[in-house]
Design a protein around this motif. Structure first.
Motif, PDB file in Angstrom:
ATOM      1  N   ALA A  30       8.447 -10.658  -8.015  1.00  0.00           N
ATOM      2  CA  ALA A  30       6.990 -10.771  -8.045  1.00  0.00           C
ATOM      3  C   ALA A  30       6.562 -12.109  -8.654  1.00  0.00           C
ATOM      4  N   THR A 101      -2.768  -6.952 -16.857  1.00  0.00           N
ATOM      5  CA  THR A 101      -2.098  -6.578 -15.618  1.00  0.00           C
ATOM      6  C   THR A 101      -0.682  -7.161 -15.596  1.00  0.00           C
ATOM      7  N   THR A 103       0.803  -8.902 -13.396  1.00  0.00           N
ATOM      8  CA  THR A 103       0.794 -10.290 -12.961  1.00  0.00           C
ATOM      9  C   THR A 103      -0.626 -10.816 -13.059  1.00  0.00           C
ATOM     10  N   GLY A 106      -2.886  -9.255 -10.402  1.00  0.00           N
ATOM     11  CA  GLY A 106      -3.110  -7.814 -10.406  1.00  0.00           C
ATOM     12  C   GLY A 106      -1.822  -7.021 -10.543  1.00  0.00           C
ATOM     13  N   ASP A 107      -1.967  -5.703 -10.482  1.00  0.00           N
ATOM     14  CA  ASP A 107      -0.824  -4.803 -10.644  1.00  0.00           C
ATOM     15  C   ASP A 107      -0.159  -4.428  -9.326  1.00  0.00           C
ATOM     16  N   GLU A 108      -0.905  -4.554  -8.235  1.00  0.00           N
ATOM     17  CA  GLU A 108      -0.385  -4.098  -6.959  1.00  0.00           C
ATOM     18  C   GLU A 108       0.728  -5.005  -6.447  1.00  0.00           C
ATOM     19  N   PRO A 109       1.810  -4.418  -5.900  1.00  0.00           N
ATOM     20  CA  PRO A 109       2.865  -5.244  -5.294  1.00  0.00           C
ATOM     21  C   PRO A 109       2.295  -6.078  -4.158  1.00  0.00           C
ATOM     22  N   ARG A 110       2.674  -7.344  -4.090  1.00  0.00           N
ATOM     23  CA  ARG A 110       2.172  -8.240  -3.049  1.00  0.00           C
ATOM     24  C   ARG A 110       3.137  -8.370  -1.882  1.00  0.00           C
ATOM     25  N   SER A 111       4.266  -7.691  -1.958  1.00  0.00           N
ATOM     26  CA  SER A 111       5.202  -7.686  -0.838  1.00  0.00           C
ATOM     27  C   SER A 111       6.011  -6.401  -0.897  1.00  0.00           C
ATOM     28  N   THR A 114       8.856  -6.387  -3.459  1.00  0.00           N
ATOM     29  CA  THR A 114       8.558  -6.193  -4.870  1.00  0.00           C
ATOM     30  C   THR A 114       8.753  -4.744  -5.275  1.00  0.00           C
ATOM     31  N   SER A 115       8.320  -3.811  -4.429  1.00  0.00           N
ATOM     32  CA  SER A 115       8.480  -2.393  -4.742  1.00  0.00           C
ATOM     33  C   SER A 115       9.949  -1.985  -4.734  1.00  0.00           C
TER      34      SER A 115
END
Length: 208
Positions: A30, A101, A103, A106-111, A114-115
């Motif tokens: 990330a 957060t 990053t 934000g907190d949501e995975p961007r790819s 990442t998850s």
């Protein structure tokens, strides 16, 4: 920290003494944040093995986490092809953003990667439990029982997943899959095999 970075080759002049430094989580991939470094900040980063930047607003060096404690343990630093941008791979000690957060984006995975890469973090947790052996740790207790018991547990979880896939709902399948993946990581640790070795084998098979 392993790095072959040649500080003398970095083009600080192009940015009037500063270069952008992109920070990437060493385990998940990330992108955590972007800041700037001057030569001294880079030198301090390599010496301390923690990320140090140059604040354009305060006109001084600052170590990430100096007020929050959420520092960045640096794994490696490399320069791009033009020698005017740095990629810092690091392991964060807490949220990377001052807003709390994970990053600065934000907190949501961007790819998708990442998850999936959370498995690497979980592998690191398993290794930590194996080394520190906290009394309350299920992982440590299971590892202490030996490879045979861990292998048996993986077999049990595999059967439970198969049964869930045949007759249960998706939530049950997801839960049993998580149990199986976790115990597989414990088994790999018990055998001294890294998750990256398994991934490499899958990549080799895919290339064929």
């Amino acid at each position: 920290m392993s790095t072959a970075l040649d500080i003398a080759s970095i083009d600080f002049k192009k940015g009037e003494g500063l270069v952008p430094a992109i920070v990437q989580d060493a385990d998940t991939g990330a992108v955590l944040m972007m800041a700037y470094m001057n030569r001294e900040a880079l030198e301090q980063t390599l010496a301390r093995k923690r990320a140090v930047f140059f604040s354009r607003s305060k006109q001084r060096l600052w170590e990430k986490g100096e007020t929050t404690g959420h520092s960045l343990d640096v794994v490696n630093v490399v320069a791009d092809c033009d020698q005017d941008t740095l990629l810092v791979t690091a392991r964060p000690r807490g949220p990377a953003c001052h807003n709390g957060t994970l990053t600065c984006f934000g907190d949501e995975p961007r790819s998708a990667a990442t998850s999936i890469a959370f498995l690497a973090k979980l592998e690191a947790v398993v290794a930590q439990r194996a080394t520190e052996k906290p009394e309350a740790s299920y992982t440590a207790r299971l590892l202490d029982k030996g490879v045979t018991r861990v292998a048996q547990k993986v077999g049990e979880e595999g059967v439970e997943l198969a049964l869930a896939a045949a007759v249960e709902n998706d939530d049950k399948v997801i839960g049993e899959s998580a149990d199986l993946l976790f115990h597989l990581l414990v088994l790999l640790r018990a055998r001294g095999v890294g998750l990256d070795q398994v991934v490499n084998e899958l990549e080799k098979r895919h290339q064929k």
